[in-house]
Structures are given as structure tokens and as C-alpha cells.
Write an enzyme that holds these catalytic residues in place. Structure first.
Site, short mmCIF file in Angstrom:
data_model
loop_
_atom_site.label_atom_id
_atom_site.label_comp_id
_atom_site.label_asym_id
_atom_site.label_seq_id
_atom_site.Cartn_x
_atom_site.Cartn_y
_atom_site.Cartn_z
N CYS A 146 97.79 67.07 43.94
CA CYS A 146 96.58 67.16 44.77
C CYS A 146 96.80 67.55 46.23
CB CYS A 146 95.86 65.83 44.77
SG CYS A 146 95.69 65.07 43.16
N HIS B 132 91.30 63.68 49.97
CA HIS B 132 92.74 63.50 49.73
C HIS B 132 93.64 64.25 50.71
CE1 HIS B 132 95.76 62.33 46.34
NE2 HIS B 132 95.88 61.63 47.45
CA LIG Z 1 94.90 66.74 41.27
#
Ligand SMILES: [Ca+2]
Ligand SMILES: *[C@@H]1O[C@H](CO)[C@@H](O)[C@H](O)[C@H]1NC(C)=O
Ligand SMILES: *[C@@H]1O[C@H](CO)[C@@H](O)[C@H](O)[C@H]1NC(C)=O
Length: 576
Positions: free
Chosen positions: A82, A143
């Protein structure tokens, strides 16, 4: 008038017309600036959707984008997990350039009260579009960090990276946020409590001994270690409470997140924005970043048990429903022709993901080798990617040329006709020519597949039929398998550097089962070209400090969000 004269006049007239037409074309391009809707899935695999060959999962809405637009068969993320992938996506630059590379085993940002993230001096495409007059909105999973240098400064958040407003999760969805007791911390370090309790017991004993023998300095030192480990126990056992946080702009609005219905809230927030925008003059950017299909896999009641692939399949189908809601709103709002819709996933499926009973909870990467967190392995980086934009893209177009998620930044900037250059090197290239089908050649000659700070694999795009991929390193897979125990790592301790790098023509050998013989001339020639390219690329990368270093990643209690202190509990008043 003589005949030559006449034809001359006709020609000059035609020329004038052409010039005029070209200027008009430019004008039209300059005045009609498309809207952008970016839809990003989390951990969705190459083989997880219908239009990529999955015939048992139902994704009619995602598939409609392939029917009405372009489907990329070789779209690559710049990271197999991510945080790095998303940093590269937003900036159009390899994650190494912004410092989003691990120095230890922490590959992504794992908790809230730390200071790493997308540095404020990076320029996202959202920032550039905002500066050019776009209305911008981010909904969903971020994130890319929270605070930089003061509690609550929110300097890594979307609001500081070009989005006027945002609503969503600063971190990510994590297993710990579900209700089944599953935990990513204990999945990674199964004996973490045993370790921590041993440290507490050991150092407490040592402290008592040191005090009793008059060595007070050492006594204090051991006491400090015991207290630190005690803090660790508190942190790990309260991981959900401390990190399951939902924000609106700079404010915590919910803690812990109610995962059930979260996708519906993301849809609602996006719909609200689209409705507002439909009646304004300025173009817009909506980035809807799903927390699906990452674990914890919680769906709304009506999606439970609907798919043939358990709770994972249910989550894919719920996300497809959400995509459908957004697409079906663009029609009535009259935005279909003026809106560039892009769908992708931040990285491939997580093959090792299992639930508490050991049942598989990760996705499927089709014919590709490997998955999430495996550096250069194809399953971790080749993702479903679709574009619908009727004025440019003819329905049903299939693009086989290798492209990167980093290209979106450059593509959007070109379509929006934004000129001021970005801060630093751009690795992305425009996809406009591929999308308009005026070429079938990749805009890249080389793509580098990083694992953390190191290049584990690289692609050399020689022409439309020959794309070479060299592997220099493999994850240290479990014996006889192509998976790690829970996650693979980029740290050299968990990587096998190959004495003889492997080379494939991946355009023809998608599953990478037929390596080119190292004895062949082709191997020598191609490997020399690739090594030179890596050398040149690496020599030009300017070093920046890691945002995932230990000093950034120490738990800082002062940075800990906690609504209704000390309960750390609140419910978003907009969705009671
Ligand atoms: Ca991911
Ligand atoms: C479809 O996707 C599901 C969920 O990831 C997977 O289990 C299944 O193997 C896939 N099937 C095909 C035919 O690709
Ligand atoms: C592509 O490159 C390969 C390897 O050099 C060569 O054999 C092939 O003829 C080329 N194809 C085209 C279409 O240029």
C-alpha cells in the site's frame, strides 16, 4: 485566373482551414477540462474481476468500464504494498524519491501515532489540479501518514496534499479492526506477548538485583526497559482502540471505526460531492479509495454470503456495487462525457492472508506468479486497470503495452492542460496516445520493480511483442511454495539474491515459466542493457531519508488520537 493559381489558392485556403482547425482544436482542449473520478481498490488481485477472466465472481459494474472504455493488461504498480504504491501513484514518482521505503521490517505505515508519511514538499496531482482551479475531494483509505512534527498538525493528510476536503481512514483497514479477534501484529509476530512478558519479567528481576547491590544507574535502566515493554503490551493489546480511527479533514469523527456500512458511507460522501459539483462551473477530482478488499473483511448485511468465494468474494461484490453507484450517478448528472473514470488496485492480492480459522482471505492473481509484498513478483504489481472517457477512449479498447500507475499523474495533468512543472523528477508518462489508440507502444523503455529501497526486478520494453523482465532477487519463500509465512519482506535477511538473475519475455510468457537460457546471446545482450539502465537510474536517484525509519516509527503517545478522552470512543454524528 490560371489553373495553377487556382489550385495554389485552394491549397492555401485548405492550409488556412487546417491551421484554423488545429487552433480551434487546441482551444477546445484548453477550455474543456475533464473531471476525474479515481477509484482505487486495496489488494484486489489481477484475477479477481470478471473482465480479467474470473467467471465465478460477479463484478458487472467494474466490467462495464472495460466494455465502455479501455482495459490495460499490463498495468504495474510502483510498489507491491500500500504505502509506497500510493505515494508513487499520487506523485508520479518512484517511492524511493519521496522516502517511502522501509529500513527494517515495517513496509507500510502501521499505526497512527508516528511521524512518517508523504512529505509535504511532494507535489501530488491533486495539488496541481487544485492550483489549476479544480475542486478536489478524497474519500476513503489514505495510508500516507498523519502528523509530521506536532501532534495534530495533520501535515501528511490529504488536506495538505491538494484535497480541499477528505473523509476516511488515515491508516488502512486492518484485521485488528474486525470483531473476530484476528490481529496483524500477532500474525506477523505470533509470540509477541511472550516476548514482551519475558522482557518485563527479566528486566524487573535485573532492576531489583541492581538496586539491591547498589548499582542504581543500571537499576533505573532496567526499570525503564520493563516500563517500555509494559507500554508495548498496552499498545499491542489496545491496537484497535488506538488505531481504528475515521477522520473528516483534520478531526477524528469516529473511534473505533464501524466497519459494517463503511463502504456505503464512502459512497454517500462521494455522491454528495458529485451532486454539488454537477451544478458548478469548475472541473473536479474525486478520489474514492476503497478500504476493500483488505482484511478485516466486513460487509454490510445485504452482501453477506452473496458470492461464491466466501467473505472475500462478498467484499469484492460489495465494492463492485459501490463502483456501480458512482457510475450510475454520472449519467443523470450529465457527467458521463466530461468525466475521466479510472479504476485500479494499489497492489496485487495477498496470497498468505488467512482468517482466524485458517481459511483463505486473500484474493487471486490469475496466471501471475506471486503476490502482495513480494517486490518484483508479477502478482504483487500487475493489477486490473480500466479507463472510461468517451471523448478519447473507444469502447472495448485493450491496451497490452506495459504502463505504470505512476502514469496517471502525468496523464491527468496533460488532459487538464496544467503547465507549471512539478517539483523534481517525474517517472510517469502520459497515457493519452495509448488511450486514443494512436499508438500501441509503451511510453516507457524501462520500469524498475522495487522492494523497499532495492530493485528486485526490472522490465525492458524492447518493442510491442518483446518485453523482458529480469529478476535479481526472490523472497525467501517457504520450501516448495511461492508464498511466505504471513508476509514477505524487503529486508535482505528475508530475500534471496540470485547468483544468476532470471530473464523472461513476459509479453509472451505471462506466468514466467520459461526463463531465457543464461548461456544465450540474447540473455547476455538483454541483461547488459537492463543493468546499464538500472545503473543510470540508480545513480540519478537523490537520497532522501526514509519515512519508515525507526525514529519516525516510535510510538508517540502525544500523537495518539483519542476522542472523548479518556474513553477514546466516538461515533460519527453524520451517520449515527
Ligand atoms: Ca494494498
Ligand atoms: C475468482 O476469484 C476468486 C476470489 O479471489 C478466486 O477464489 C477464484 O479462484 C477466481 N476464479 C477464477 C476462475 O479466476
Ligand atoms: C521485437 O524485438 C525482438 C527482439 O529483438 C525481435 O526479434 C522482433 O522482431 C521485434 N519485433 C518487432 C515488431 O519489431
Amino acid at each position: 485566373m490560371t489553373e495553377t493559381n487556382m489550385s495554389f489558392n485552394a491549397r492555401s485556403w485548405l492550409l488556412k482551414l487546417l491551421v484554423c482547425w488545429a487552433t480551434l482544436g487546441n482551444l477546445v482542449q484548453a477550455t474543456i477540462r475533464p473531471n476525474f473520478v479515481i477509484l482505487m481498490a486495496d489488494d484486489l488481485g489481477f484475477g479477481d474481476v470478471g473482465c480479467y477472466g474470473n467467471d465465478t465472481i460477479r463484478t458487472p459494474n467494474i466490467d462495464s468500464l472495460a466494455r465502455d472504455g479501455a482495459r490495460f493488461t499490463q498495468s504495474l504498480t510502483a510498489g507491491a504494498t500500500c504505502t509506497p504504491s500510493r505515494a508513487a501513484f499520487l506523485t508520479g514518482r518512484y517511492p524511493i524519491r519521496s522516502g517511502l521505503y522501509p529500513v527494517g521490517l515495517q513496509e507500510v505505515i502501521l499505526f497512527h501515532a508516528q511521524t512518517g508519511g508523504l512529505p509535504p514538499n511532494e507535489t501530488t496531482f491533486a495539488k496541481r489540479l487544485l492550483d489549476a482551479g479544480y475542486s478536489t475531494r478524497f474519500v476513503g483509505k489514505w495510508h500516507l501518514g498523519v502528523d509530521c512534527s506536532a501532534p495534530g498538525d495533520g501535515c501528511h493528510l490529504p488536506i495538505n496534499h491538494g484535497f480541499q476536503h477528505w473523509y476516511g481512514i488515515p491508516l488502512t483497514n486492518l484485521k485488528d479492526f474486525g470483531d473476530d479477534g484476528d490481529s496483524v501484529v500477532t500474525a506477523r509476530v505470533p509470540r509477541i506477548y511472550t516476548y514482551l512478558y519475558s522482557v518485563i519479567a527479566g528486566s524487573a528481576h535485573a532492576a531489583v538485583y541492581m538496586f539491591s547491590t547498589g548499582r542504581t544507574k543500571l537499576g533505573y535502566l532496567f526499570s525503564l526497559v520493563a516500563v517500555g515493554a509494559g507500554g508495548g503490551v498496552l499498545f499491542v493489546s489496545n491496537f484497535k482502540l488506538l488505531n481504528s480511527v475515521l477522520m473528516r479533514d483534520n478531526e477524528v469523527v469516529e473511534q473505533p471505526i464501524r466497519l459494517e456500512g463503511l463502504t456505503q458511507r464512502f459512497v454517500y460522501e462521494s455522491e454528495e460531492f458529485l451532486q454539488e459539483q454537477a451544478v458548478t462551473e469548475s472541473p473536479f477530482l474525486l478520489f474514492l479509495s476503497f478500504s476493500k478488499v483488505h482484511t478485516a473483511l466486513v460487509t454490510a448485511q445485504e452482501f453477506r454470503g452473496v458470492s461464491r468465494h466466501g467473505v472475500y468474494g462478498d467484499s469484492v461484490e460489495e465494492m463492485d456495487w459501490a463502483v456501480g453507484r458512482i457510475l450510475s450517478l454520472l449519467g443523470p448528472l450529465g457527467l458521463v462525457n466530461s468525466t475521466f473514470v479510472y479504476f485500479t488496485s494499489d497492489n496485487g492480492a495477498h496470497l498468505e492472508e488467512v482468517g482466524v480459522q485458517g481459511q483463505r482471505q486473500g484474493g487471486y492473481n490469475g496466471m501471475l506468479r506471486g503476490g502482495k509484498l513480494m517486490g518484483g513478483m508479477e502478482g504483487g504489481i500487475r493489477v486490473p486497470t480500466l479507463v472510461r472517457y468517451p471523448p478519447l477512449v473507444k469502447p472495448g479498447l485493450i491496451v497490452d503495452a506495459p504502463v505504470s500507475l505512476m502514469d496517471i499523474s502525468t496523464t491527468l495533468i496533460e488532459l487538464a492542460d496544467v503547465h507549471p512543472p512539478q517539483n523534481g523528477v517525474t517517472d510517469g508518462r502520459s497515457l493519452v496516445s495509448l488511450l486514443s489508440n494512436s499508438t500501441n507502444e509503451s511510453p516507457h523503455q524501462f520500469l524498475f520493480h522495487y522492494c523497499g529501497a532495492k530493485i528486485h526486478a526490472a522490465r525492458f520494453i524492447e518493442n510491442t511483442t518483446t518485453v523482458w523482465k529480469a529478476h535479481f532477487a526472490h523472497p525467501d519463500w517457504l520450501p516448495g511454495k511461492e508464498v511466505c509465512s504471513y508476509t514477505c519482506h524487503c529486508d535482505d535477511k528475508y530475500v534471496i539474491w540470485l547468483e544468476q538473475p532470471e530473464l523472461y519475455n513476459i509479453q509472451q510468457d505471462i506466468s514466467e515459466r520459461h526463463p531465457i537460457s543464461p548461456k544465450s546471446n540474447t540473455y547476455r545482450k538483454v541483461m547488459r542493457t537492463i543493468r546499464n539502465a538500472i545503473y543510470e537510474h540508480s545513480a540519478a536517484v537523490v537520497h532522501v531519508d526514509s519515512q519508515l525509519s525507526l525514529s519516525h516509527s516510535l510510538w508517540r503517545p502525544r500523537y495518539q488520537p483519542c476522542c472523548n478522552f479518556p474513553a477514546c470512543h466516538c461515533t460519527d454524528p453524520k451517520y449515527p
